[in-house]
Design an enzyme around this catalytic site. Structure first.
Site, PDB file in Angstrom:
ATOM      1  N   ALA A 298       1.090  -1.077   0.100  1.00 27.60           N
ATOM      2  CA  ALA A 298      -0.071   0.133   0.130  1.00 27.60           C
ATOM      3  C   ALA A 298       0.866   1.274  -0.145  1.00 27.60           C
ATOM      4  O   ALA A 298       2.044   1.204   0.612  1.00 27.60           O
ATOM      5  CB  ALA A 298      -0.803   0.002   1.351  1.00 27.60           C
TER       6      ALA A 298
ATOM      7  N   ILE B 293       1.458  10.041   2.984  1.00 27.08           N
ATOM      8  CA  ILE B 293       2.500  10.278   4.136  1.00 27.08           C
ATOM      9  C   ILE B 293       3.173   9.115   4.205  1.00 27.08           C
ATOM     10  O   ILE B 293       4.406   9.224   4.596  1.00 27.08           O
ATOM     11  CB  ILE B 293       1.617  10.296   5.378  1.00 27.08           C
ATOM     12  CG1 ILE B 293       0.570  11.425   5.317  1.00 27.08           C
ATOM     13  CG2 ILE B 293       2.566  10.333   6.503  1.00 27.08           C
ATOM     14  CD1 ILE B 293       1.306  12.539   4.915  1.00 27.08           C
ATOM     15  N   ALA B 294       3.006   7.738   3.781  1.00 27.61           N
ATOM     16  CA  ALA B 294       3.724   6.639   4.313  1.00 27.61           C
ATOM     17  C   ALA B 294       3.221   5.588   3.268  1.00 27.61           C
ATOM     18  O   ALA B 294       2.336   5.523   2.535  1.00 27.61           O
ATOM     19  CB  ALA B 294       3.661   6.133   5.765  1.00 27.61           C
TER      20      ALA B 294
ATOM     21  N   LYS C 190       5.118   0.142   8.411  1.00 26.22           N
ATOM     22  CA  LYS C 190       4.780   1.354   7.843  1.00 26.22           C
ATOM     23  C   LYS C 190       5.978   2.346   7.802  1.00 26.22           C
ATOM     24  O   LYS C 190       6.667   2.557   8.946  1.00 26.22           O
ATOM     25  CB  LYS C 190       3.684   2.020   8.599  1.00 26.22           C
ATOM     26  CG  LYS C 190       3.025   3.266   7.772  1.00 26.22           C
ATOM     27  CD  LYS C 190       1.933   3.526   8.582  1.00 26.22           C
ATOM     28  CE  LYS C 190       1.144   4.462   7.875  1.00 26.22           C
ATOM     29  NZ  LYS C 190      -0.328   5.129   8.504  1.00 26.22           N
TER      30      LYS C 190
ATOM     31  N   ASP D  76     -10.913   7.770  11.100  1.00 30.21           N
ATOM     32  CA  ASP D  76     -10.495   7.648   9.609  1.00 30.21           C
ATOM     33  C   ASP D  76     -11.192   6.339   9.184  1.00 30.21           C
ATOM     34  O   ASP D  76     -10.545   5.417   8.439  1.00 30.21           O
ATOM     35  CB  ASP D  76      -8.893   7.616   9.341  1.00 30.21           C
ATOM     36  CG  ASP D  76      -8.651   8.193   7.848  1.00 30.21           C
ATOM     37  OD1 ASP D  76      -9.706   8.569   7.172  1.00 30.21           O
ATOM     38  OD2 ASP D  76      -7.621   8.056   7.536  1.00 30.21           O
TER      39      ASP D  76
END
Length: 521
Positions: free
Chosen positions: A126, A130-131, A151, A286
């Site tokens: 993924a 941001i990461a 991550k 989120d």
């Protein structure tokens, strides 16, 4: 110079997508509205304005895409067509080089990648603004091999964020000074809120702490799985967590084919949300489909899996009690109480007429009761409430923005899973139970237990303090001495009354709880 170049790029994108028409149309100065007509001459603006805004944000890069995502939750600020279009924004960001990810991990832990992991998949699973995430295998302290998700923060994000947020802050100042609704809509506060979200997401230790807190809060609920945090492998730029295996929640046909009870899944989602909000005051903020999966493993079949904890919301006890009273009043269709709560909280001016506000709220909400979720748009209800709020000069509450965003996410998930879900009747028993706990003896017992250490510290010192005061007091001040002695006697009688009346007081509270229960049910 770099800021000027970036500003020029933004202006060019704005003009190319015809956003100047959108931005200047609400300005109160006539010459600005006239400028709109001049600028748009000779350009084809066939696409809807919401689509043009979304495409412009996508072309400006990941920071503006994320800003659009946050802005899409502020339906109090945007027309419905623009808010709906911005809600389609996704982080379709190409992954960065895996060698950079490996170098970041090795720099963070000062070891080679082979010393840290048994195996490490260099192909990311993924990638976002941001990461990005890689799968790997580690050996835990007991010597067992564990599958994990790693991550890794995208490099060079802080200067990019600071530069773009500075420009957004400048533009928010223009909107506030030139737009007729600028001050009420608080564009600077919106940008500041966005700035906070981004900087919070840049610290992956904060995200790990959020995951650990949610995991601890949800342990006894048995409805949702939160990945375990590997603290020895967590850093500001790297976050290692337990790998979770599930099916994305938006793949409803696959879940149904596997035997998952879809209506129950929808109800469980509502329960999880209201538990996190009203019991814990700490909620995953989120909850879009990309961050929610469903487990198909036999041990956890049908349970939610939550991912990505960069954004969480928190509520104070005052916020929770106010919101719960509002929800219960809504469910009971007590619109007068809703209006009174708005005035008591200071959300609307104290001079507001309760009857007028009550009538406005009734007009918005009454058509939506006793209808299945497929016929209700909670976003539309909120939008109409926000439009009504302009008439009554309701101040936007920044601490509730994340709650509004998450509530809209829950609505979307519920509609996708079970269009027949009645959100009102599903949430009402939970909120009524919560209110009973807040009004009854459990609340009193919690507060007494919380304050007990202070009482235990103060009470033993009172006789000595009184003795020292009387000992050092001048002898000729007999009247004041007698008054103090009389006050001591009254205090002793009061303590005795409290002691002997304690049992009766608790019994009275139990009776009060029974009365409240009868009224609610």
């Amino acid at each position: 110079m770099s800021r000027l170049l970036r500003g020029a790029t933004i202006i060019w994108v704005v003009l190319r997508h015809g956003l100047d028409e959108l931005l200047l149309s609400n300005f109160r100065h006539p010459w600005l509205r006239g400028l709109t007509r001049v600028i748009t001459i000779g350009r084809r603006l066939d696409a809807p304005r919401g689509q043009r805004l979304r495409e412009a944000l996508e072309s400006l890069g990941p920071i503006f895409v994320k800003f659009g995502q946050v802005l899409s939750t502020r339906r109090d600020l945007l027309p419905p067509d623009i808010a709906d279009e911005l809600a389609l924004l996704q982080d379709r960001v190409p992954p960065f080089d895996s060698d950079i990810a490996v170098a970041t991990i090795e720099r963070a832990f000062r070891r080679s990648i082979g010393e840290i992991f048994v195996s490490f998949d260099r192909v990311p699973v993924a990638s976002a603004s941001i990461a990005q995430v890689h799968f790997a295998v580690v050996r835990d302290r007991a010597g067992r091999e564990r599958e994990v998700a790693v991550k890794v923060l995208r490099p060079g994000m802080l200067p990019v964020i600071d530069k773009d947020v500075a420009l957004l802050r400048m533009m928010a100042g223009w909107v506030e000074s030139l737009s007729s609704d600028g001050k009420r809509l608080k564009p600077r506060e919106v940008v500041a809120e966005f700035d906070t979200y981004l900087h919070d997401e840049l610290d992956l230790v904060r995200e790990a702490a959020n995951a650990a807190q949610l995991r601890r809060n949800m342990e006894g609920l048995d409805l949702v799985l939160i990945p375990e945090v590997f603290w020895e492998l967590s850093h500001a730029e790297v976050f290692v967590m337990e790998r979770m295996k599930g099916v994305p929640i938006n793949q409803v046909d696959r879940l149904r084919a596997a035997g998952v009870d879809i209506p129950k899944l929808a109800r469980d989602g509502v329960t999880i949300f209201f538990t996190q909000v009203f019991r814990d005051g700490f909620f995953h903020a989120d909850m879009h489909p990309g961050n929610i999966q469903v487990s198909l493993e036999p041990a956890n079949f049908g349970r939610y899996i939550s991912l990505d904890f960069g954004i969480v919301g928190t509520l104070t006890e005052v916020d929770k009690e106010y919101l719960a009273q509002n929800f219960v009043a809504f469910f009971r269709r007590d619109y007068k109480r809703v209006a009174e709560l708005h005035i008591e909280s200071g959300w609307v001016p104290a001079s507001t007429r309760v009857n007028d506000l009550e009538a406005a709220i009734r007009t918005v909400c009454e058509p939506y009761f006793d209808r299945p979720l497929k016929e209700i748009s909670l976003g539309m209800v909120l939008l109409r409430l926000f439009q009504t709020s302009r008439r009554f000069q309701v101040e936007i509450q920044p601490q509730l923005v994340l709650l509004q965003k998450t509530l809209l996410n829950i609505e979307g998930l519920g509609r996708q899973l079970d269009p027949e879900l009645d959100l009102w009747s599903t949430a009402k028993p939970f909120l009524e139970k919560w209110m009973l706990e807040q009004l009854g003896p459990p609340r009193l017992w919690r507060e007494l237990r919380a304050e007990a250490p202070q009482y235990a510290k103060i009470l033993p010192d009172l006789p000595r303090l009184l003795h020292d005061y009387l000992r050092h007091k001048p002898r000729d001040n007999r009247a004041e001495l007698q008054e103090l002695l009389a006050a001591q006697k009254r205090t002793n009688r009061l303590l005795q009354s409290l002691l002997y009346g304690g049992l009766g007081f608790v019994l009275g509270l139990l009776a009060m709880q029974l009365i409240v229960r009868v009224r609610l049910f």
